[in-house]
Every structure is written in structure tokens, then in C-alpha cells.
Design an enzyme around this catalytic site. Sequence first.
Site, PDB file in Angstrom:
ATOM      1  N   TYR A  20      80.246   1.083  40.633  1.00  0.00           N
ATOM      2  CA  TYR A  20      79.085   1.003  41.542  1.00  0.00           C
ATOM      3  C   TYR A  20      77.967   0.130  40.953  1.00  0.00           C
ATOM      4  CZ  TYR A  20      81.299   5.469  42.923  1.00  0.00           C
ATOM      5  OH  TYR A  20      82.177   6.465  43.269  1.00  0.00           O
ATOM      6  N   TYR A 148      81.543  13.499  51.015  1.00  0.00           N
ATOM      7  CA  TYR A 148      82.102  12.487  50.116  1.00  0.00           C
ATOM      8  C   TYR A 148      83.350  13.104  49.502  1.00  0.00           C
ATOM      9  CZ  TYR A 148      82.985   9.624  46.052  1.00  0.00           C
ATOM     10  OH  TYR A 148      83.613   8.827  45.115  1.00  0.00           O
ATOM     11  N   ASP A 242      86.966  21.024  49.961  1.00  0.00           N
ATOM     12  CA  ASP A 242      86.910  20.165  48.786  1.00  0.00           C
ATOM     13  C   ASP A 242      85.878  20.780  47.831  1.00  0.00           C
ATOM     14  OD1 ASP A 242      86.326  18.283  46.880  1.00  0.00           O
ATOM     15  OD2 ASP A 242      86.208  16.581  48.270  1.00  0.00           O
ATOM     16  N   LYS A 271      86.627  17.966  38.356  1.00  0.00           N
ATOM     17  CA  LYS A 271      85.352  17.977  37.632  1.00  0.00           C
ATOM     18  C   LYS A 271      85.260  19.037  36.539  1.00  0.00           C
ATOM     19  CE  LYS A 271      82.665  15.331  40.857  1.00  0.00           C
ATOM     20  NZ  LYS A 271      82.425  14.056  40.230  1.00  0.00           N
TER      21      LYS A 271
END
Length: 423
Positions: A20, A148, A242, A271
Site C-alpha cells: 500500500y 474488508y 470473518d 492474525k
Amino acid sequence: MTTSSIPWLDQGYPHIWLPYTQMKTAGLPAPVRATRGCRIHLADGRVLLDGLASWWTACHGYNHPHIAESVRRQLESMPHVMFGGLVHEPALTLAQRLCGLLGPGLDRVFFTESGSVSVEVAMKMAIQYWLNQGEPQRQRILSFRGGYHGDTFGTMVVCDPDIGMHAAFQGVLPAQDVLPLPHDDQGEALLDALLQRQQDQVAALLVEPLVQGAAGMQMHDPDVLRRLRRVADRYGILLIFDEIFTGFGRTGTLFAFQQAGVRPDILTLSKALTGGTLPLAATVASQRVFEAFWSDDPAHALMHGPTYMGNALACAAAHASLDLFGSEPRLAQVQAIETLLAEGLGACRDLPCVQAVRVKGAIGAVELHRAPDRAALCQAFLQAGVWVRPLGRTVYLTPAFVMPPDDVRQLTAAVLAVLSAVS
Ligand code: PLP
């Protein structure tokens, strides 16, 4: 290009491509030498208090000795074997352990190595679930504004297109419907109306439960999840949560879905699964989903298999991380952090640049009226000795759960001071 006096940075930087990042205009990133506890040690001698826990992974702080020891032991006996035709204890016991924590109804674990891929697998599972039952036309995954779910092609089409990460790729794959979350009866009716029109096309609903992280820590009521469960049941379609961001305590319970009292048919984790040490993700399916693949027909098998699937080192790290949730008071620590974030960030509400302050579990967010100059803001945080990077218009804190109260206060004070200066 600017240079530093750090040889590995000056010599290696011309060969690296960062995420990014407009590489032409971005300044040199902060060069990290080491991590310890809740701090990041830079190669130039500065030490930063970490407000982000490395994209929400390092929930026990960095370098926890219990995780290090577990990985070290595993490295000596077996770092990795292929997961096709072979299995091993760390992966199987981890699958069993995860199912035990998730509770009945989430029974089968498919391991991958990143969050995006675990969502891809969830989408494949949902689509093939219908295909195996003679409904090949059900290929749509309905997702929600503010969501997202990753950066791979499959996941890009279920992200909110307005989050702005994937604009360059719009149109490459057929768009999916990205709908408003059903916050009330009217929202539920809208979703109902769409499903009545498309019900034989839809495989599943996909949502980030309770907190949509990358959209700027947008939070919704658990009732939204109950509505989604109701709608999914009404049309017989699958519901995917999610929990890559929310899983493992971040919202105050071990999993976010526990606050809503409803269960998904498929759930994704990553994560904090390894406590921020090694890449690992899991897609967990219900028995109902799994049974659609249980067949004499080889074509009914789930067609996915990453090379590093079920990596033994990562599984050992995940076991150790789960041990720490049992042996140390993680959820109580999250609760204490929630109070400190609410107190400390609450003061930002009076600043003219601030639109809203949101806190849930160990997540604190200050949404600004306008997108800030991110580079300038990051610089100001660096000067304040903290590691904080805004997401769009939102300045947020997601500290390690072990962060002592004074450090949390230092983080919130830095956010208040930096935002006061820009106000
Ligand atoms: N899903 C959610 C909710 C996420 O927050 C993320 C990453 O931030 C992903 C999926 C993608 O995970 P990864 O970056 O590991 O591919």
C-alpha cells in the site's frame, strides 16, 4: 532517495516493494531492529510504544517466552511437512482445540497461511457446498458495506469498494453485491427483498462480526448478526463470519460471535491465532457444510491445498498462544484496556477535527471529519514516541492485551496531543 546511516536499510531498500505504498513519494520507513513486550526498537536507537500490535496480531506483546519456547521445540523435531497424504500432531490437536473453544457447530478446520486465503477457502466451501448438492448456479457471496476480507482477487470483490484499497482492479472480476448491514427492521427487509429476487443464486452471506476493522473500526450491534442469522436461515443459505480481526479476544470475548449468541456456518481466523509470530489461518466449517463434501465422488472433495498448509511451527505457536489465553487473564486485561481507552480517547470528542470516538474491547478509534495528512500524522506520532498509523479518516489503537495501564494512558495521551495539534 534519502539515505540513513544504516547499511542494511540503504543497501536493501532499493530492492524492496512495500505494501500500500507509493514508493516514489513515501519517505524511508522506520527501520526495526528488535521488538520486546509492547515496544518496537528502531535501528537508530529510538524505542516506540506500539499502539497497533502489528496489524492486530501480537496480542501477548512481542517475544513472549512461552511461544518462543514452543516454536523452538517444534523446530527441533519437525518444522514442516506437506499436508497432502501426511498429517501431524500439532495440526490435529490444534484443530481439535479450536473446535473445543468455538463450541458445537463449528467442527472441521481447514488450515491456510493467510487471512485472505482463509476467506477464499470459506467462499470456495460455500460455493462448492451448493455445487455438490446439485445447485451450481449458487455462486454469489453477499457481503456488506464497510467490510474488508483481504487483497486476493476473490476477496477483493467482497470488500466494500469504497474502502479504497482496490479501485485499480474494479471490473477485473464480476462484482458481487455489497449491501448495507441490516441495523434495523428496514435494513432486514431490504436484504430480504434482494434475497427473494436472487435466492437461487446466493451461496452465502459474509460479514466481519461486531467490528469492521479496515473500514476504520466501524462497530455494529450484536443484533445485526442475529438478523443476518435469521435471514440466512429463512433462505437456507450459509452465513460466514470473518473473525480474522475480531477473533481471540479483541472485542472482549474470545470470539465476537459469542456476544450475539448466534453461530456462523463457516468462520475464518488468523492474525492473533499465533500471537503475532508466524503466519497461520483457519477456515472452520459446521458439520452441515462438511457433510456436503462427504461423498463417494472424488469431485466432491474440497479443491484447495496450500504448500505450507498446517505448518507445524505455526501450529506450535498457535498452541502456545492458546495456552496463554488459559494461563494469563487475557479477557480481563482486554476489559481493563477498554476502560482506559474509553477514558483516554473520550477527551478527543471535544476536538473540532473529531467526528466520533468508538471503543470496543481493546479497540479504540477516533474518526476525523476529513482524511488527515497521513505522513505528517505518522511523523507526529513517531516524535511522540508511539507507533500509530491512521486508517483513512480514523486514528486507532489496538494495543497488545498485556499492555500496562500507564502505557495505554501514554498512547491515548499521544493521540489527544497529536490531534489537538492538528485541530
Ligand atoms: N479479513 C479481515 C477481517 C482482515 O482484517 C484481514 C486483514 O486485515 C483479512 C481478512 C486479510 O488477512 P491477511 O492480510 O492475512 O490476508
